[in-house]
Design a protein around this motif. Sequence first.
Motif, short mmCIF file in Angstrom:
data_model
loop_
_atom_site.label_atom_id
_atom_site.label_comp_id
_atom_site.label_asym_id
_atom_site.label_seq_id
_atom_site.Cartn_x
_atom_site.Cartn_y
_atom_site.Cartn_z
N LYS A 47 0.82 -1.21 0.00
CA LYS A 47 0.00 0.00 0.00
C LYS A 47 0.86 1.26 0.00
O LYS A 47 0.47 2.29 -0.57
CB LYS A 47 -0.91 0.00 1.23
N ALA A 48 2.02 1.20 0.62
CA ALA A 48 2.88 2.38 0.74
C ALA A 48 3.78 2.59 -0.46
O ALA A 48 4.25 3.71 -0.70
CB ALA A 48 3.76 2.24 2.00
N TYR A 49 4.03 1.54 -1.25
CA TYR A 49 5.06 1.57 -2.30
C TYR A 49 4.48 1.88 -3.68
O TYR A 49 3.43 1.36 -4.06
CB TYR A 49 5.80 0.23 -2.35
N PHE A 50 5.23 2.71 -4.44
CA PHE A 50 4.91 3.01 -5.83
C PHE A 50 6.20 3.09 -6.64
O PHE A 50 7.27 3.35 -6.09
CB PHE A 50 4.18 4.36 -5.94
N ASP A 51 6.09 2.88 -7.94
CA ASP A 51 7.26 3.03 -8.81
C ASP A 51 7.70 4.50 -8.82
O ASP A 51 6.87 5.42 -8.80
CB ASP A 51 6.93 2.60 -10.24
N PHE A 52 8.99 4.70 -8.90
CA PHE A 52 9.54 6.06 -8.86
C PHE A 52 9.09 6.89 -10.05
O PHE A 52 8.89 8.10 -9.94
CB PHE A 52 11.07 6.01 -8.81
N ASP A 53 8.92 6.27 -11.20
CA ASP A 53 8.69 7.02 -12.44
C ASP A 53 7.22 7.40 -12.68
O ASP A 53 6.92 8.01 -13.71
CB ASP A 53 9.19 6.20 -13.64
N ILE A 54 6.31 7.07 -11.79
CA ILE A 54 4.91 7.38 -12.08
C ILE A 54 4.66 8.89 -11.96
O ILE A 54 5.29 9.59 -11.15
CB ILE A 54 3.94 6.60 -11.16
N GLU A 55 3.73 9.38 -12.77
CA GLU A 55 3.43 10.81 -12.76
C GLU A 55 2.90 11.28 -11.41
O GLU A 55 3.13 12.42 -11.00
CB GLU A 55 2.40 11.13 -13.85
N GLU A 56 2.19 10.40 -10.72
CA GLU A 56 1.58 10.78 -9.45
C GLU A 56 2.61 11.18 -8.38
O GLU A 56 2.24 11.81 -7.38
CB GLU A 56 0.71 9.64 -8.92
N ARG A 57 3.86 10.81 -8.59
CA ARG A 57 4.90 11.20 -7.63
C ARG A 57 4.98 12.72 -7.49
O ARG A 57 5.36 13.24 -6.43
CB ARG A 57 6.26 10.64 -8.07
N GLU A 58 4.65 13.43 -8.55
CA GLU A 58 4.74 14.88 -8.53
C GLU A 58 3.39 15.56 -8.28
O GLU A 58 3.22 16.74 -8.58
CB GLU A 58 5.37 15.39 -9.83
N GLU A 59 2.45 14.82 -7.73
CA GLU A 59 1.19 15.42 -7.31
C GLU A 59 1.21 15.64 -5.81
O GLU A 59 1.75 14.82 -5.06
CB GLU A 59 0.01 14.50 -7.69
N TRP A 60 0.63 16.75 -5.37
CA TRP A 60 0.59 17.03 -3.95
C TRP A 60 -0.63 17.89 -3.64
O TRP A 60 -1.22 18.50 -4.53
CB TRP A 60 1.87 17.72 -3.48
N ASP A 61 -1.01 17.92 -2.37
CA ASP A 61 -2.14 18.74 -1.96
C ASP A 61 -2.07 18.97 -0.46
O ASP A 61 -1.24 18.37 0.23
CB ASP A 61 -3.47 18.09 -2.34
N PHE A 62 -2.94 19.84 0.04
CA PHE A 62 -2.93 20.15 1.48
C PHE A 62 -4.33 20.15 2.08
O PHE A 62 -4.48 20.48 3.26
CB PHE A 62 -2.26 21.51 1.73
N VAL A 63 -5.34 19.81 1.30
CA VAL A 63 -6.71 19.78 1.84
C VAL A 63 -6.88 18.52 2.68
O VAL A 63 -6.09 17.57 2.58
CB VAL A 63 -7.75 19.82 0.71
N PRO A 64 -7.92 18.45 3.52
CA PRO A 64 -8.15 17.23 4.30
C PRO A 64 -8.28 16.00 3.41
O PRO A 64 -8.75 16.08 2.27
CB PRO A 64 -9.47 17.53 5.03
N VAL A 65 -7.88 14.86 3.94
CA VAL A 65 -7.82 13.62 3.18
C VAL A 65 -9.20 13.18 2.70
O VAL A 65 -9.34 12.59 1.61
CB VAL A 65 -7.14 12.52 4.02
N LEU A 66 -10.25 13.47 3.47
CA LEU A 66 -11.59 13.09 3.03
C LEU A 66 -12.07 13.96 1.88
O LEU A 66 -13.01 13.59 1.17
CB LEU A 66 -12.58 13.15 4.19
N THR A 67 -11.45 15.11 1.68
CA THR A 67 -11.75 15.93 0.50
C THR A 67 -11.00 15.42 -0.72
O THR A 67 -11.55 15.36 -1.82
CB THR A 67 -11.37 17.40 0.77
N LYS A 68 -9.74 15.06 -0.52
CA LYS A 68 -8.94 14.48 -1.59
C LYS A 68 -8.11 13.32 -1.03
O LYS A 68 -7.18 13.55 -0.26
CB LYS A 68 -8.03 15.50 -2.25
#
Length: 339
Positions: free
Chosen positions: A39-60
């Motif tokens: 659940k914690a691990y992802f490939d380094f090259d995925i685009e999602e690595r460069e996604e980020w946010d600061f809203v509450p987790v239930l919002t995103k």
Amino acid sequence: MKIFIPIVSLLAIGYAFSLKYEKPAIKFIESLSDEQWDKAYFDFDIEEREEWDFVPVLTKPRPGIQLSELNNKQEDLLFKLVRSYLSKSGYEKTKQIISLEEVLAEISGDTEYRDPEKYHAAFYGDPRKDDPWSWSFEGHHVSLNFTVVDGKISMTPRFFGANPAIVPSGSRKGERTLKEEEDLGLQLINMMSASKRKKAIFEEEAFPDNVTGVLSKVNPLEPVGVSTREMTEEEIEILDELIHVYLSSMPEKLAEKRRKNIEIEDWDEIHFGWAGETDLGEPHYYRVQGKTFLIEFDNTQNDANHIHTVWRDFDGDFGRDLIKEHYESSDHHDHPHPH
């Protein structure tokens, strides 16, 4: 005039951190079950690595494993990992921001939406065998993004927020989170002469949030406000202190290295711009921008009692500069470059 305190030679800094930074990550990873690591691990090259946010987790929803899914030992190891990538003050600030979820839960009565256990850790690549690799720790008002490349560390983008910025009631009444970031900005704008303040204030109304939002990549904004070349020595001292507050969340040696780079590359090009009112409790925003970095501060929401701050490196967010250098100087020319 440059007033940065002289710093010892930092040529070797950034090259010998690998073991120090990998060890607590590996300790945490090896405490996880196979299911948790999946659940914690992802490939380094995925685009999602460069996604980020600061809203509450239930919002995103966030990638990775949530604090609520860890036992006490695992959670302790995760926070030791977070602590190893921050200074003492940066770690305490992170914990204080997380604890504000308890204040919001008390105010709102919603303990599901406002929950200090809803923070996630995600790993991109495996520090036991991969180089580069990265990891993030994220939830409401905290986004910490670390990339490790050849033992060098990128620590941006970095977001801290505070809601409420000043606790209005209860046992923590009057407590201020991100106090220095706010007070030094107000001190700087208010110490300027009327003519200089007029130039520094580039918008009469504060923005509703940071201008750059949660973009994965940020390019330099149009310079606004007053440059360091136009500031008095006293004003520069406050600006220097303000920049230091943002850098001081990093481990000391890394903060010194980044500070030295700013002195060399940015100092004569730094601009301080303001939008909105110039009193505590009224909506206000400021921006500190150099050639290589951007700081944004916004306090407009909830009757100007809700702070958002961010540090961005134009070339270095998510370790882009380190990754580029890594592949250009190694035998990995056929390796697909991360997004």
